[in-house]
Motif scaffolding. Structure first.
Motif, PDB file in Angstrom:
ATOM      1  N   GLN A  17      32.446  64.825 -21.622  1.00 45.54           N
ATOM      2  CA  GLN A  17      32.165  65.572 -22.842  1.00 45.54           C
ATOM      3  C   GLN A  17      32.457  67.059 -22.688  1.00 45.54           C
ATOM      4  O   GLN A  17      32.853  67.726 -23.648  1.00 45.54           O
ATOM      5  CB  GLN A  17      30.700  65.373 -23.241  1.00 45.54           C
ATOM      6  N   THR A  75      28.416  57.822 -22.939  1.00 48.79           N
ATOM      7  CA  THR A  75      28.518  58.469 -24.244  1.00 48.79           C
ATOM      8  C   THR A  75      29.003  59.903 -24.055  1.00 48.79           C
ATOM      9  O   THR A  75      28.483  60.640 -23.229  1.00 48.79           O
ATOM     10  CB  THR A  75      27.146  58.473 -24.949  1.00 48.79           C
ATOM     11  N   GLY A  76      29.983  60.283 -24.823  1.00 43.18           N
ATOM     12  CA  GLY A  76      30.568  61.621 -24.687  1.00 43.18           C
ATOM     13  C   GLY A  76      31.887  61.602 -23.939  1.00 43.18           C
ATOM     14  O   GLY A  76      32.711  62.511 -24.087  1.00 43.18           O
ATOM     15  N   ASP A  77      32.102  60.572 -23.113  1.00 43.23           N
ATOM     16  CA  ASP A  77      33.379  60.433 -22.406  1.00 43.23           C
ATOM     17  C   ASP A  77      34.469  59.973 -23.382  1.00 43.23           C
ATOM     18  O   ASP A  77      34.183  59.272 -24.353  1.00 43.23           O
ATOM     19  CB  ASP A  77      33.268  59.419 -21.271  1.00 43.23           C
ATOM     20  N   SER A  78      35.690  60.357 -23.110  1.00 41.52           N
ATOM     21  CA  SER A  78      36.821  59.948 -23.943  1.00 41.52           C
ATOM     22  C   SER A  78      38.031  59.679 -23.064  1.00 41.52           C
ATOM     23  O   SER A  78      38.177  60.271 -21.986  1.00 41.52           O
ATOM     24  CB  SER A  78      37.182  61.032 -24.968  1.00 41.52           C
ATOM     25  N   GLU A 116      37.158  57.712 -28.140  1.00 37.14           N
ATOM     26  CA  GLU A 116      35.818  58.059 -27.706  1.00 37.14           C
ATOM     27  C   GLU A 116      35.060  56.821 -27.225  1.00 37.14           C
ATOM     28  O   GLU A 116      35.489  55.680 -27.438  1.00 37.14           O
ATOM     29  CB  GLU A 116      35.067  58.744 -28.854  1.00 37.14           C
ATOM     30  N   TYR A 117      33.937  57.079 -26.588  1.00 35.22           N
ATOM     31  CA  TYR A 117      33.157  55.997 -25.964  1.00 35.22           C
ATOM     32  C   TYR A 117      32.815  54.877 -26.951  1.00 35.22           C
ATOM     33  O   TYR A 117      32.991  53.698 -26.644  1.00 35.22           O
ATOM     34  CB  TYR A 117      31.879  56.571 -25.360  1.00 35.22           C
ATOM     35  N   LYS A 168      37.825  68.611 -27.673  1.00 34.27           N
ATOM     36  CA  LYS A 168      37.936  68.022 -29.017  1.00 34.27           C
ATOM     37  C   LYS A 168      37.465  68.975 -30.116  1.00 34.27           C
ATOM     38  O   LYS A 168      36.787  68.577 -31.058  1.00 34.27           O
ATOM     39  CB  LYS A 168      37.172  66.690 -29.086  1.00 34.27           C
TER      40      LYS A 168
END
Length: 295
Positions: A181, A220-223, A247-248, A273
């Motif tokens: 993120q 969550t927050g990882d892409s 996104e996740y 982003k």
């Protein structure tokens, strides 16, 4: 020109070219340029060197390796800081082999032993020694093996990317990276093979990328980012044309979808982003599918 002065002139020429590529964001050319510099730097061991020259060469090697690590890992450390250290090496190198005292203000990582690994290796070994990632020949890594039972991994089949000027790109490929993120790399960056197939305003890839981080460790927050790149013969460098990301929640939702269409954004790639602008108003996307593996 031969001997020490000849080597020095080659080093300066190689370093200047690498810095120029680096400042333009041409990561592949910059990395190759730094690799050539390190190989030439290794040739100085044939000479009888003064302690000041030997120390400067060791520091120079450490600075360049640190910059290579920054490129390979898409480091969040300000690029300008790393390039500034490289420029200091270039400036001070003019006094190498002159007998003059080399007073260089180079900042190195705390605890770094500048005399480790004095014989230069190939790029893959250099990056590995820095704790970076391997640069495979075609850029694609094999599936993860030997994982604990119950872990899940994913593979992404990149089918095509829609571009209104799809026919104009030379040796296009896509760089794939998992990013946190806050924009930090969470695994090795991979490059698809170059493709020369185009159909109906789409550059075709049909290549599978195995994400090297288990799905259980993606949060969550990882892409996952996809950067479309191509070669510019007039300027002789590889340029990023546009990018997309998944996104996740989209990764998780892909379990119920046969195919996914990702919106494409204008460069430069923004791993945070923010301030995103669509690449085209036309309904053209990055087309892919996600394959889930349970171990």
């Amino acid at each position: 020109m031969s001997g020490k002065q000849g080597i020095k002139q080659i080093l300066l020429k190689q370093l200047r070219a690498a810095i120029e590529h680096d400042q333009w964001g041409q990561s592949l050319e910059a990395t190759e340029g730094y690799q050539d510099f390190l190989k030439t730097l290794g040739k100085t061991k044939q000479f009888e060197l003064k302690n000041t020259d030997r120390e400067f060469i060791a520091k120079s090697r450490a600075v360049i390796k640190t910059r290579v690590q920054g490129i390979m890992n898409a480091s969040l450390e300000p690029v300008g800081n790393q390039i500034l250290q490289v420029k200091k090496v270039e400036e001070a190198m003019k006094g190498l082999f002159t007998g003059a005292k080399l007073n260089v203000d180079i900042k190195l990582r705390d605890g770094m032993n500048i005399y480790i690994d004095t014989e230069e290796k190939n790029l893959t070994e250099i990056v590995d020694s820095l704790g970076g990632t391997k640069l495979e020949k075609d850029g694609l890594l094999p599936p993860l093996m030997g994982l604990k039972r119950g872990l899940k991994t994913i593979s992404i089949q990149i089918q095509s990317i829609g571009l209104k000027d799809a026919l104009t790109y030379i040796d296009p490929f896509i760089t794939i990276s998992l990013v946190s993120q806050d924009g930090k790399s969470r695994g090795p960056r991979q490059n698809t093979k170059k493709t020369h197939q185009v159909r109906d305003r789409h550059v075709l890839f049909d290549q599978t990328v195995h994400i090297q981080t288990p799905l259980n460790n993606i949060h969550t927050g990882d892409s996952i980012f996809f950067e479309f790149k191509h070669y510019k013969p007039k300027k002789k460098y590889i340029s990023t044309r546009c990018f997309a990301f998944m996104e996740y929640d989209e990764i998780i939702a892909a379990q119920k979808k046969k195919s996914i269409q990702l919106e494409i954004y204008k460069k430069p790639t923004n791993f945070l982003k923010k301030n995103l602008n669509l690449f085209s108003v036309k309904k053209l996307y990055l087309n892919l599918s996600v394959i889930f593996h349970k171990h």
